[in-house]
Scaffold this motif. Structure first.
Motif, PDB file in Angstrom:
ATOM      1  N   MET A   1     -25.628  -9.504   4.873  1.00 40.22           N
ATOM      2  CA  MET A   1     -24.735  -8.509   5.674  1.00 40.22           C
ATOM      3  C   MET A   1     -23.309  -9.102   5.512  1.00 40.22           C
ATOM      4  N   LYS A   2     -22.249  -8.167   5.177  1.00 39.60           N
ATOM      5  CA  LYS A   2     -20.999  -8.329   4.835  1.00 39.60           C
ATOM      6  C   LYS A   2     -20.141  -7.548   5.555  1.00 39.60           C
ATOM      7  N   LYS A   3     -18.760  -8.227   6.144  1.00 40.74           N
ATOM      8  CA  LYS A   3     -17.714  -7.209   6.527  1.00 40.74           C
ATOM      9  C   LYS A   3     -16.832  -7.009   5.073  1.00 40.74           C
ATOM     10  N   ILE A   4     -16.853  -5.745   5.021  1.00 39.03           N
ATOM     11  CA  ILE A   4     -16.046  -5.105   3.893  1.00 39.03           C
ATOM     12  C   ILE A   4     -14.781  -4.468   4.288  1.00 39.03           C
ATOM     13  N   GLY A   5     -13.715  -4.850   3.882  1.00 35.30           N
ATOM     14  CA  GLY A   5     -12.516  -4.231   4.176  1.00 35.30           C
ATOM     15  C   GLY A   5     -11.579  -3.822   2.911  1.00 35.30           C
ATOM     16  N   PHE A   6     -10.500  -3.486   3.026  1.00 30.68           N
ATOM     17  CA  PHE A   6      -9.363  -3.389   1.918  1.00 30.68           C
ATOM     18  C   PHE A   6      -8.268  -4.254   1.920  1.00 30.68           C
ATOM     19  N   LEU A   7      -7.856  -4.603   0.841  1.00 30.15           N
ATOM     20  CA  LEU A   7      -6.405  -5.491   0.720  1.00 30.15           C
ATOM     21  C   LEU A   7      -5.438  -4.668   0.087  1.00 30.15           C
ATOM     22  N   SER A   8      -4.302  -4.481   0.659  1.00 31.24           N
ATOM     23  CA  SER A   8      -3.409  -3.551  -0.077  1.00 31.24           C
ATOM     24  C   SER A   8      -2.004  -4.377  -0.235  1.00 31.24           C
ATOM     25  N   PHE A   9      -1.501  -4.478  -1.492  1.00 30.46           N
ATOM     26  CA  PHE A   9      -0.337  -5.257  -1.672  1.00 30.46           C
ATOM     27  C   PHE A   9       0.814  -4.408  -1.350  1.00 30.46           C
ATOM     28  N   GLY A  10       0.730  -3.006  -1.140  1.00 32.25           N
ATOM     29  CA  GLY A  10       2.029  -2.220  -0.656  1.00 32.25           C
ATOM     30  C   GLY A  10       2.978  -2.060  -1.634  1.00 32.25           C
ATOM     31  N   HIS A  11       2.715  -1.704  -3.071  1.00 29.47           N
ATOM     32  CA  HIS A  11       3.710  -1.537  -3.857  1.00 29.47           C
ATOM     33  C   HIS A  11       4.482   0.029  -3.861  1.00 29.47           C
ATOM     34  N   TRP A  12       5.477  -0.071  -4.231  1.00 29.34           N
ATOM     35  CA  TRP A  12       6.213   1.470  -4.145  1.00 29.34           C
ATOM     36  C   TRP A  12       6.966   1.274  -5.463  1.00 29.34           C
ATOM     37  N   SER A  13       7.212   2.654  -6.073  1.00 26.96           N
ATOM     38  CA  SER A  13       7.930   2.781  -7.440  1.00 26.96           C
ATOM     39  C   SER A  13       8.467   4.130  -7.589  1.00 26.96           C
ATOM     40  N   ALA A  14       9.788   4.047  -7.817  1.00 28.05           N
ATOM     41  CA  ALA A  14      10.249   5.697  -8.016  1.00 28.05           C
ATOM     42  C   ALA A  14       9.552   6.456  -9.267  1.00 28.05           C
ATOM     43  N   SER A  15       8.721   5.826 -10.064  1.00 30.67           N
ATOM     44  CA  SER A  15       8.026   6.533 -11.068  1.00 30.67           C
ATOM     45  C   SER A  15       7.187   7.721 -10.394  1.00 30.67           C
ATOM     46  N   SER A  16       7.403   9.064 -11.288  1.00 32.07           N
ATOM     47  CA  SER A  16       6.736  10.000 -10.877  1.00 32.07           C
ATOM     48  C   SER A  16       5.238  10.310 -11.035  1.00 32.07           C
ATOM     49  N   GLN A  17       4.556   9.169 -11.319  1.00 32.65           N
ATOM     50  CA  GLN A  17       3.134   8.859 -11.507  1.00 32.65           C
ATOM     51  C   GLN A  17       2.942   8.135 -10.202  1.00 32.65           C
TER      52      GLN A  17
END
Length: 338
Positions: A1-17
């Motif tokens: 059994m494992k704990k599973i989470g997410f890791l976010s770097f929290g990037h932002w960009s003015a790109s329309s994409q």
């Protein structure tokens, strides 16, 4: 059994994409993704901290907000750069955020990563002591932080205080009992992993480490984890430590997944980071049945009790929830992680 989470770097960009075109987008979506991940049954919401970059920086307002909006999921960092931190103020911030979240904080701290600016910690008012490096300074700040988290009194009370004091020396408030045992050290080398064990911190091992043997990344990382656990036992600590590894893992469930990540097999990469030869772990992206077999061979994931999935936060909350759900539903059970 494992704990599973997410890791976010929290990037932002003015790109329309990009689905995150401003700092406000990233902060609000970081909260929304934690709520969605909790609803999906994930175990942790972790956030990276980078200064002078269009990414998440000051972590404690975000951690407190996530704590107020969720009820069960662990809330953490991976990692806070201790070269930039005032340990005294950080204890107050961390204690407040942990109490708001009901004791769910899992704080990853470390010496930090390569910077956007030259010696950025100097702009925050810090400098290494004579004869020491910035890494030494980061570890010194960490040691002070860990000592203060114990909650022992150390400050002489005023004879004429504004408010009545309890007897004895005073500690920083608010104090959150148990937080000291939920501090993790982000380690890139075997030596710092051993030091983390000696200091009684949990271990975070990321998607890169010092190339100390020339072996595949996951083999070296597994050896690092074993060295950490041996040092923990030798230190005589009275609790079981936790170990996390981070991975970029994508189950290719639909055409959109294949468009974003279906570009063939990944492989380890070698590079130089902060004058250190480093090995960068591969990304995993494949159909679920093939992905399961690939992950089964990853020795470091097998050694760890916690897996953090690095998420492409600029693709938005809904898509990242899909990424997390795909792993939880179609991959983790077959590997015995759930």
């Amino acid at each position: 059994m494992k704990k599973i989470g997410f890791l976010s770097f929290g990037h932002w960009s003015a790109s329309s994409q990009s689905a995150t075109r401003s700092a406000a987008d990233v902060l609000l979506q970081s909260i929304d993704l934690a709520v969605a991940a909790e609803e999906l049954g994930a175990d942790g919401a972790y956030y990276r901290v980078h200064h002078f970059a269009q990414q998440l920086a000051s972590p404690f307002p975000l951690l407190a907000a996530v704590g107020a909006k969720t009820r069960r999921i662990e809330i953490g960092t991976g990692v806070i750069d201790m070269r930039y931190e005032n340990p005294f103020y950080m204890v107050e911030d961390a204690g407040s955020a942990d109490l708001i979240g009901g004791g769910r904080l899992q704080l990853g701290i470390s010496r930090g990563s390569p910077e956007q600016v030259i010696a950025g910690w100097r702009h925050f008012g810090y400098a290494p002591a004579e004869g020491q490096s910035d890494s030494d300074m980061g570890r010194r700040h960490a040691e002070v932080f860990l000592e203060l988290l114990k909650g022992d009194g150390f400050a002489q009370p005023s004879p004429r205080p504004m408010f009545p004091n309890p007897p004895g020396l005073l500690r920083l408030e608010p104090h959150s009992p148990g937080l000291r045992d939920r501090i993790w050290w982000g380690s890139a080398s075997n030596a710092t992993a051993v030091w983390a064990a000696q200091m009684g911190m949990n271990l975070q091992s990321s998607t890169l480490k010092a190339d100390e043997s020339g072996e595949p990344f996951h083999v070296q990382q597994a050896r690092q984890i074993r060295a950490y656990r041996e040092a923990w036992t030798a230190a005589g600590h009275d609790r079981t430590p936790r170990v996390s590894v981070s991975r970029s893992i994508f189950a290719l469930m639909n055409d959109r997944d294949r468009m974003y990540f279906g570009r063939g097999e990944g492989s380890d990469q070698i590079g130089v980071i902060d004058n250190m030869r480093a090995v960068f772990g591969r990304s995993y992206a494949n159909e679920p049945d093939k992905l399961i077999e690939e992950l089964r061979a990853d020795e470091a994931i097998a050694e760890a009790d916690t897996l953090l999935l690095t998420v492409p936060n600029q693709l938005g909350v809904d898509y990242n929830a899909h990424v997390i759900e795909s792993i939880l539903t179609h991959v983790a059970p077959a590997l015995g992680w759930r």
